[in-house]
Design a protein around this motif. Structure first.
Motif, PDB file in Angstrom:
ATOM      1  N   MET A 185      94.043  43.793 115.526  1.00 36.56           N
ATOM      2  CA  MET A 185      94.793  45.001 115.155  1.00 36.56           C
ATOM      3  C   MET A 185      94.199  46.212 115.879  1.00 36.56           C
ATOM      4  N   PHE A 186      95.030  46.943 116.617  1.00 33.68           N
ATOM      5  CA  PHE A 186      94.531  48.146 117.284  1.00 33.68           C
ATOM      6  C   PHE A 186      95.202  49.371 116.686  1.00 33.68           C
ATOM      7  N   LYS A 187      94.442  50.462 116.579  1.00 31.36           N
ATOM      8  CA  LYS A 187      95.002  51.690 116.019  1.00 31.36           C
ATOM      9  C   LYS A 187      95.047  52.813 117.039  1.00 31.36           C
ATOM     10  N   THR A 188      94.257  52.661 118.092  1.00 32.18           N
ATOM     11  CA  THR A 188      94.197  53.709 119.116  1.00 32.18           C
ATOM     12  C   THR A 188      94.336  53.072 120.497  1.00 32.18           C
ATOM     13  N   ILE A 189      94.584  53.922 121.494  1.00 36.71           N
ATOM     14  CA  ILE A 189      94.666  53.406 122.868  1.00 36.71           C
ATOM     15  C   ILE A 189      93.284  52.913 123.302  1.00 36.71           C
ATOM     16  N   GLU A 190      92.248  53.605 122.832  1.00 40.34           N
ATOM     17  CA  GLU A 190      90.874  53.181 123.148  1.00 40.34           C
ATOM     18  C   GLU A 190      90.609  51.756 122.633  1.00 40.34           C
ATOM     19  N   ASP A 191      90.993  51.506 121.367  1.00 34.97           N
ATOM     20  CA  ASP A 191      90.893  50.150 120.776  1.00 34.97           C
ATOM     21  C   ASP A 191      91.574  49.120 121.654  1.00 34.97           C
ATOM     22  N   LEU A 192      92.785  49.483 122.037  1.00 40.55           N
ATOM     23  CA  LEU A 192      93.644  48.582 122.796  1.00 40.55           C
ATOM     24  C   LEU A 192      92.975  48.191 124.121  1.00 40.55           C
ATOM     25  N   VAL A 193      92.444  49.191 124.820  1.00 42.45           N
ATOM     26  CA  VAL A 193      91.813  48.942 126.120  1.00 42.45           C
ATOM     27  C   VAL A 193      90.529  48.122 125.931  1.00 42.45           C
ATOM     28  N   LEU A 194      89.759  48.481 124.901  1.00 39.58           N
ATOM     29  CA  LEU A 194      88.507  47.746 124.631  1.00 39.58           C
ATOM     30  C   LEU A 194      88.785  46.284 124.347  1.00 39.58           C
ATOM     31  N   GLN A 195      89.777  46.041 123.470  1.00 37.90           N
ATOM     32  CA  GLN A 195      90.112  44.659 123.115  1.00 37.90           C
ATOM     33  C   GLN A 195      90.574  43.887 124.339  1.00 37.90           C
ATOM     34  N   ALA A 196      91.430  44.526 125.147  1.00 37.67           N
ATOM     35  CA  ALA A 196      91.958  43.839 126.326  1.00 37.67           C
ATOM     36  C   ALA A 196      90.832  43.551 127.321  1.00 37.67           C
ATOM     37  N   GLU A 197      90.021  44.557 127.616  1.00 31.60           N
ATOM     38  CA  GLU A 197      89.012  44.382 128.672  1.00 31.60           C
ATOM     39  C   GLU A 197      87.887  43.441 128.241  1.00 31.60           C
ATOM     40  N   SER A 198      87.498  43.526 126.936  1.00 31.20           N
ATOM     41  CA  SER A 198      86.394  42.649 126.505  1.00 31.20           C
ATOM     42  C   SER A 198      86.826  41.183 126.521  1.00 31.20           C
ATOM     43  N   ARG A 199      88.121  40.937 126.398  1.00 34.96           N
ATOM     44  CA  ARG A 199      88.583  39.546 126.387  1.00 34.96           C
ATOM     45  C   ARG A 199      89.240  39.142 127.707  1.00 34.96           C
ATOM     46  N   GLY A 200      89.239  40.036 128.670  1.00 36.00           N
ATOM     47  CA  GLY A 200      89.850  39.723 129.965  1.00 36.00           C
ATOM     48  C   GLY A 200      91.355  39.513 129.889  1.00 36.00           C
ATOM     49  N   LEU A 201      91.998  40.247 128.972  1.00 34.21           N
ATOM     50  CA  LEU A 201      93.448  40.097 128.799  1.00 34.21           C
ATOM     51  C   LEU A 201      94.174  41.355 129.258  1.00 34.21           C
ATOM     52  N   HIS A 202      95.488  41.238 129.369  1.00 30.67           N
ATOM     53  CA  HIS A 202      96.318  42.414 129.625  1.00 30.67           C
ATOM     54  C   HIS A 202      96.707  43.061 128.302  1.00 30.67           C
ATOM     55  N   ILE A 203      97.136  44.320 128.371  1.00 33.18           N
ATOM     56  CA  ILE A 203      97.597  45.007 127.162  1.00 33.18           C
ATOM     57  C   ILE A 203      98.783  44.266 126.541  1.00 33.18           C
ATOM     58  N   HIS A 204      99.683  43.756 127.384  1.00 28.70           N
ATOM     59  CA  HIS A 204     100.874  43.094 126.822  1.00 28.70           C
ATOM     60  C   HIS A 204     100.496  41.852 126.021  1.00 28.70           C
ATOM     61  N   GLU A 205      99.405  41.192 126.412  1.00 32.05           N
ATOM     62  CA  GLU A 205      98.981  40.003 125.657  1.00 32.05           C
ATOM     63  C   GLU A 205      98.424  40.395 124.288  1.00 32.05           C
ATOM     64  N   ILE A 206      97.722  41.507 124.226  1.00 36.08           N
ATOM     65  CA  ILE A 206      97.189  41.985 122.935  1.00 36.08           C
ATOM     66  C   ILE A 206      98.350  42.342 122.004  1.00 36.08           C
ATOM     67  N   MET A 207      99.369  43.012 122.569  1.00 36.07           N
ATOM     68  CA  MET A 207     100.527  43.396 121.757  1.00 36.07           C
ATOM     69  C   MET A 207     101.265  42.163 121.233  1.00 36.07           C
ATOM     70  N   LEU A 208     101.442  41.178 122.101  1.00 32.04           N
ATOM     71  CA  LEU A 208     102.156  39.957 121.697  1.00 32.04           C
ATOM     72  C   LEU A 208     101.376  39.227 120.602  1.00 32.04           C
ATOM     73  N   GLU A 209     100.050  39.130 120.779  1.00 30.41           N
ATOM     74  CA  GLU A 209      99.204  38.490 119.755  1.00 30.41           C
ATOM     75  C   GLU A 209      99.366  39.192 118.407  1.00 30.41           C
ATOM     76  N   GLN A 210      99.331  40.504 118.452  1.00 33.25           N
ATOM     77  CA  GLN A 210      99.437  41.257 117.188  1.00 33.25           C
ATOM     78  C   GLN A 210     100.799  41.038 116.531  1.00 33.25           C
ATOM     79  N   GLU A 211     101.841  40.967 117.357  1.00 37.45           N
ATOM     80  CA  GLU A 211     103.190  40.760 116.815  1.00 37.45           C
ATOM     81  C   GLU A 211     103.290  39.376 116.164  1.00 37.45           C
TER      82      GLU A 211
END
Lengths: 220, 295
Positions: free
Chosen positions: B1-27
């Motif tokens: 779950m991300f609440k900020t753009i910073e969260d989103l970038v951190l989650q994506a970069e720490s896991r080597g994923l794209h932003i769209h993959e984080i969004m799809l996972e959350q959905e």
């Protein structure tokens, strides 16, 4: 979180021209109709704030009436709603109000049929997302995204416990619940959002409890 | 779950994923639906965007007669080959106008994030598709990128013109489109976030002043501007430029500005272009006949 899904942002698929003033307005109409439980014979639509100033340009009146007729935000018949309402013998009155609302996109819909009357106030918060904020004088916060029960009951001790007992017996989990009343000992309203929709048996059992006047179930 | 753009970038970069993959996972997690069902639902929206553009470039007109036919003109101008800048930019602005002209005609569109700002994102992404041959699947992924940025803005600020002015609508749409364009072009999550910040910064303070209360003037042309700013911000981010003010603070600034914008400039048709001599004359015509007769 006001917006829970990626499709609240990329969506809805809708007829133009405005997600808040057209699609959102239609969604408030749809919720009002669901809460009234039947097709009304007459509706009064009160517009406030930006809705009052710009409803003609955004087809907000057409959208609200379309929603009350159960037309979806992408239904090609939506632009014809006023004609459809008149063909079905529904009397429509549109009233732009001067009062300044708390939220700029506010509409109050009064629905009438025979002796029945209901007033539903909704706000359109952007991108097609809406909240119902008032149910015949009872303040509430309802998005219609989860199964929700509205239970009108006499304000008396034990009324809430009996309802939650019925839900417990059916293993239905409550996600959110609020109770409001007009006056002590008078009528009160329970709003219960659940994870699963209650079965008709559960609803019937709740209806049988003492102090319960009316149960309305909203399914997404 | 991300609440900020910073969260989103951190989650994506720490896991080597794209932003769209984080969004799809959350959905998947929040809706309980399968990946396939969610991707199919996004494809349906993508198809609505594609259809709206196809209709718009053939020329549509609104009921009021205030807008319509401009996307067709721009498309023909582009085909003529004598343009000043770059065909991708021109095509993006043309598609943005096409979508909003369809919206103004009460046609079917997909709100991104709103109907008034529904041209900016598809304008950018579908022009990139047509000029750079990205696949449908890549564009659908990019819609999740855009959705992630919009999700943060909508929850932490607003996407309503009546609450925050046009900066909340076309500004948010441009931020979403800029981030999506960067990911589509192979940029990093951090670059996508920077592009969103730079696009939104360029639209801060923008009033919502629709003539006669119609989602037509200036909304249709502002989507062209939104698309152009999104592409500019995307190019800057891909070049390695970053915003001195972090993305989440830009979102906060947008929200704060929204609360300071007077009511006359928040979708009430009481100020700005709506209150010009010509704007008022149109309103009078519209109120009189229910239709603006001539331009």
């Amino acid at each position: 979180m006001k917006y829970r899904s990626v499709f609240d942002i990329i969506g809805p698929i809708m007829l133009g021209p405005s997600s808040s003033h057209t699609a959102g307005a239609a969604r408030i109409g749809i919720l009002a109709r669901k809460l009234f439980l039947k097709e009304p014979k007459r509706i009064k639509v009160h517009f406030y704030g930006s809705f009052a100033q710009t409803y003609e340009g955004h087809a907000t009146d057409i959208a609200v009436v379309g929603g009350v007729l159960n037309l979806d935000v992408a239904d090609p018949a939506l632009p014809d709603s006023l004609r459809l309402a008149s063909a079905r013998g529904i009397d429509v009155e549109i009233i732009p109000e001067e009062a300044i609302p708390e939220h700029p996109n506010t509409v109050r819909i009064e629905l009438y049929r025979d002796e029945d009357w209901l007033s539903v106030t909704g706000i359109s918060i952007g991108g097609g997302q809406v909240q119902i904020t008032d149910y015949s004088g009872f303040p509430l916060k309802l998005s219609g995204e989860n199964p929700t029960m509205l239970i009108l009951h006499k304000d008396a001790y034990g009324a809430v416990a009996k309802v939650t007992q019925c839900l417990m017996n059916e293993c239905i989990n409550i996600g959110h619940m609020e109770v409001s009343r007009l006056m002590k000992g008078d009528l009160a309203l329970m709003v219960i959002e659940t994870d699963e929709a209650p079965t008709s048996e559960t609803v019937a059992r709740i209806q049988e409890q003492s102090h319960i006047q009316k149960v309305v179930v909203l399914e997404p | 779950m991300f609440k900020t753009i910073e969260d989103l970038v951190l989650q994506a970069e720490s896991r080597g994923l794209h932003i769209h993959e984080i969004m799809l996972e959350q959905e998947i997690e929040s809706s309980g639906k399968s990946r396939e069902v969610i991707l199919e639902a996004m494809r349906a929206r993508y198809e609505v965007m594609d259809q709206a553009i196809k209709r718009g470039i053939q020329g549509v007109h609104s009921l009021s007669g205030l807008t319509g036919g401009d996307a067709q003109k721009m498309y023909e101008y582009l085909q003529g080959g004598r343009y000043l800048t770059d065909p991708t930019l021109l095509l993006a602005t043309c598609y943005a106008v096409a979508t909003n002209e369809v919206n103004a005609s009460m046609g079917v569109v997909c709100a991104t994030p709103t109907a008034g700002s529904s041209g900016t994102l598809p304008g950018v992404l579908l022009a990139l598709r047509d000029r750079h041959h990205f696949s449908d699947e890549q564009v659908i992924d990019a819609l999740f990128t855009a959705g992630a940025i919009g999700y943060v803005i909508a929850n932490n600020a607003t996407i309503s013109g009546a609450a925050g002015g046009c900066q909340a609508e076309v500004g948010s749409a441009a931020a979403m489109a800029a981030a999506a364009a960067v990911e589509l072009a192979g940029g990093t999550p951090a670059q996508a976030a920077q592009a969103a910040a730079m696009a939104l910064k360029n639209l801060l303070g923008l009033a919502c002043d629709p003539v006669a209360g119609l989602v037509e003037v200036p909304c249709v042309k502002r989507n062209a501007g939104g698309a152009a700013i999104a592409l500019t911000a995307a190019e800057m981010a891909l070049a390695g430029v970053s915003s001195r003010i972090p993305p989440d603070e830009v979102v906060q600034a947008m929200y704060a500005i929204g609360t300071m914008i007077p009511e006359a400039l928040r979708e009430t048709a009481g100020g700005g272009l709506a209150a010009t001599t010509t704007g008022r004359a149109w309103k009078k015509k519209y109120a009189h006949s229910g239709k603006v007769v001539d331009k």
